[in-house]
Design an enzyme around this catalytic site. Structure first.
Site, PDB file in Angstrom:
ATOM      1  N   PHE A 173       0.854  -1.197   0.000  1.00 61.76           N
ATOM      2  CA  PHE A 173       0.000   0.000   0.000  1.00 61.76           C
ATOM      3  C   PHE A 173       0.885   1.239   0.000  1.00 61.76           C
ATOM      4  O   PHE A 173       1.754   1.393   0.853  1.00 61.76           O
ATOM      5  CB  PHE A 173      -0.929   0.048   1.227  1.00 61.76           C
ATOM      6  CG  PHE A 173      -1.878   1.216   1.162  1.00 61.76           C
ATOM      7  CD1 PHE A 173      -3.023   1.159   0.381  1.00 61.76           C
ATOM      8  CD2 PHE A 173      -1.602   2.397   1.833  1.00 61.76           C
ATOM      9  CE1 PHE A 173      -3.882   2.252   0.282  1.00 61.76           C
ATOM     10  CE2 PHE A 173      -2.451   3.496   1.746  1.00 61.76           C
ATOM     11  CZ  PHE A 173      -3.600   3.415   0.966  1.00 61.76           C
ATOM     12  N   ASP A 198       9.374   2.920   1.328  1.00 64.36           N
ATOM     13  CA  ASP A 198       8.213   3.625   1.846  1.00 64.36           C
ATOM     14  C   ASP A 198       8.155   3.338   3.350  1.00 64.36           C
ATOM     15  O   ASP A 198       7.699   2.283   3.775  1.00 64.36           O
ATOM     16  CB  ASP A 198       6.960   3.111   1.122  1.00 64.36           C
ATOM     17  CG  ASP A 198       5.677   3.721   1.676  1.00 64.36           C
ATOM     18  OD1 ASP A 198       5.713   4.346   2.751  1.00 64.36           O
ATOM     19  OD2 ASP A 198       4.621   3.552   1.027  1.00 64.36           O
ATOM     20  N   LYS A 241       2.912   9.642   8.435  1.00 61.20           N
ATOM     21  CA  LYS A 241       2.203   9.241   9.649  1.00 61.20           C
ATOM     22  C   LYS A 241       2.747   9.785  10.983  1.00 61.20           C
ATOM     23  O   LYS A 241       2.285  10.794  11.470  1.00 61.20           O
ATOM     24  CB  LYS A 241       2.122   7.722   9.699  1.00 61.20           C
ATOM     25  CG  LYS A 241       1.126   7.150   8.692  1.00 61.20           C
ATOM     26  CD  LYS A 241       0.895   5.698   8.945  1.00 61.20           C
ATOM     27  CE  LYS A 241      -0.035   5.054   7.934  1.00 61.20           C
ATOM     28  NZ  LYS A 241      -1.445   5.366   8.150  1.00 61.20           N
TER      29      LYS A 241
HETATM   30  C1  LIG Z   1       3.141   2.431   3.818  1.00 66.05           C
HETATM   31  C2  LIG Z   1       2.177   3.537   3.493  1.00 66.05           C
HETATM   32  N1  LIG Z   1       2.451   4.355   2.471  1.00 66.05           N
HETATM   33  C3  LIG Z   1       1.641   5.366   2.157  1.00 66.05           C
HETATM   34  C4  LIG Z   1       0.470   5.592   2.851  1.00 66.05           C
HETATM   35  C5  LIG Z   1      -0.419   6.734   2.475  1.00 66.05           C
HETATM   36  O1  LIG Z   1      -0.319   7.729   3.444  1.00 66.05           O
HETATM   37  P1  LIG Z   1      -1.424   8.894   3.536  1.00 66.05           P
HETATM   38  O2  LIG Z   1      -2.698   8.258   3.967  1.00 66.05           O
HETATM   39  O3  LIG Z   1      -0.860   9.847   4.540  1.00 66.05           O
HETATM   40  O4  LIG Z   1      -1.523   9.495   2.168  1.00 66.05           O
HETATM   41  C6  LIG Z   1       0.140   4.755   3.921  1.00 66.05           C
HETATM   42  C7  LIG Z   1      -1.104   4.954   4.669  1.00 66.05           C
HETATM   43  O5  LIG Z   1      -1.621   4.070   5.310  1.00 66.05           O
HETATM   44  C8  LIG Z   1       1.018   3.700   4.256  1.00 66.05           C
HETATM   45  O6  LIG Z   1       0.749   2.864   5.257  1.00 66.05           O
END
Ligand SMILES: Cc1ncc(COP(=O)(O)O)c(C=O)c1O
Length: 412
Positions: free
Chosen positions: A146, A231, A260
């Site tokens: 994700f 990520d 986050k």
């Molecule tokens: C690993 C990862 N990348 C990207 C995101 C996307 O982040 P945002 O919701 O702040 O756009 C998330 C959100 O859960 C995530 O867990």
């Protein structure tokens, strides 16, 4: 405490009012009004032990006094000037992040998706620099990953169900099974601009990648001219017991993204990339990215983590929590996995939702990471006593939810 039917039936708490908000989230029927440390309270005054932690986004607990003072002071001093001007909080935060990462320069965004979008643009620019006819336009990512909900980060996300209504998505994303070395070796080639990985797949079910798999990805990228993009939106800022999860594997990425936990509850994202990969003037931008208030909030988060020894606390409480959950030997549980205070309890049936709702009825919050996995991500400041209380509630909630599920399955 009044009980009402939950979003998808079953045991739930509170009542949901008619909402003018788009129903993009299936919400729990609870309105939260206040938080302090690991505890949040709902509108009826019920207290909950918050092991959801805003989906791994509250590293220093709710409304930590140092964070509140820093945010209030900054809000009263300077809130927004745009990125046409430099500000002290942004410059200082960039220096701190570069020093923690050990490399690079920072682009500030407002969310995880935006931080990843910046990383994907860096990968594209790097790929195009290979020259006419030999451009590297592909990004290799993992099935079940994700990375966000913007068009490019959605295309990078390895969950076809989330793509369904939005085709056509940007092209060039290749998805391989997580942890499959041969598949990774086969996928990374002279068309690969970047390999994009979450060190622990969070939304995909709290699946940690082996350090040796990350090391393989590093080696393949180096040998074959691709960028390793990590990520760390969910795993960064101490969540796994290190500032960055890549430290556990001893690899250094070319690009790493954060969001986050960074703002401690305020929206901020960061894309850290090697000096030679940094965007130049006009290549990327954000009106609010790296504003004085979220940057000052992030500096307070980093200070509190350092001052209160929260990386050490994360490791110690994480081990206790994992051990406590394993010792429950709860019915239907197939495993407890993760790193630090990002843990997943996997079940053999689709009971994550019922378990989360049963936990809520017992005064504890957690989240679902897919239908079979309950994700647990409390503040890094959680105490041993809070861990004990949560483990006891979890045993009770899991037994109750699994028993109800088994009964329903037998009757149908
Ligand atoms: C690993 C990862 N990348 C990207 C995101 C996307 O982040 P945002 O919701 O702040 O756009 C998330 C959100 O859960 C995530 O867990």
């Amino acid at each position: 405490m009044s009980l009402a039917a939950g979003p998808s039936g079953g045991e739930a708490v509170g009542a949901v009012a008619e909402s003018a908000v788009m129903p993009t989230y299936t919400r729990y029927p609870v309105t939260l009004v206040r938080g302090r440390g690991t505890t949040v309270w709902d509108a009826e005054g019920n207290a909950y032990l918050d092991f959801a932690g805003g989906i791994a986004a509250i590293p220093i607990g709710h409304s930590h006094p140092s964070w509140v003072n820093a945010v209030a002071e900054q809000a009263a001093t300077l809130t927004h000037v745009s990125n046409l001007f430099s500000t002290e909080p942004q410059e200082e935060l960039a220096r701190r992040l570069v020093s923690l990462a050990g490399f690079g320069r920072v682009f500030f965004a407002n969310s995880g998706a935006e931080a990843n979008e910046a990383a994907l643009k860096i990968a594209r620019k790097h790929g195009l620099a290979a020259g006419r006819g030999s451009e590297r336009l592909e990004v290799v990512a993992l099935q079940g990953s994700f990375h966000g909900r913007t068009f490019a980060t959605l295309a990078a996300t390895g969950q076809p169900a989330k793509h369904a209504q939005f085709a056509p998505l940007p092209e060039g994303f290749v998805h391989v099974p997580a942890g499959d070395r041969a598949a990774l070796e086969a996928a990374v080639g002279d068309r690969t601009a970047a390999v994009l990985l979450e060190p622990v797949l969070g939304e995909g079910g709290v699946i940690p990648l082996e350090p040796s798999y990350l090391a393989l990805a590093r080696r393949l990228c180096t040998e074959r001219g691709a960028l390793l993009v990590l990520d760390e939106v969910q795993t960064g800022v101490g969540r796994t017991g290190e500032w960055f999860a890549f430290r556990h594997a001893g690899v250094e990425p070319d690009v790493v993204t954060l969001a986050k936990g960074l703002g401690g509850g305020l929206p901020i994202g960061a894309c850290i990339a090697g000096e030679e990969l940094a965007f130049g003037p006009g290549e990327h931008a954000s009106t609010f990215g790296g504003g004085p208030v979220p940057c000052r909030a992030a500096l307070a988060v980093l200070d509190v983590i350092e001052r209160e020894g929260l990386l050490e606390n994360c490791r110690a409480r994480g081990e206790e929590l994992a051990a406590g959950l394993r010792a429950l030997d709860a019915p239907g549980v197939t495993g407890v996995r993760g790193a630090g205070l990002l843990l997943g309890v996997a079940f053999d049936g689709d009971v994550a939702g019922p378990v989360v709702r049963a936990l809520m009825a017992r005064g504890c919050l957690a989240t679902e990471a897919g239908p079979k996995v309950v994700r647990i991500s409390p503040p890094l400041s959680v105490s041993a006593e809070e861990v004990d209380r949560f483990v006891t509630a979890f045993g009770d909630a899991a037994a109750s939810a699994v028993a109800i599920n088994t009964k329903e399955e037998t009757e149908t």
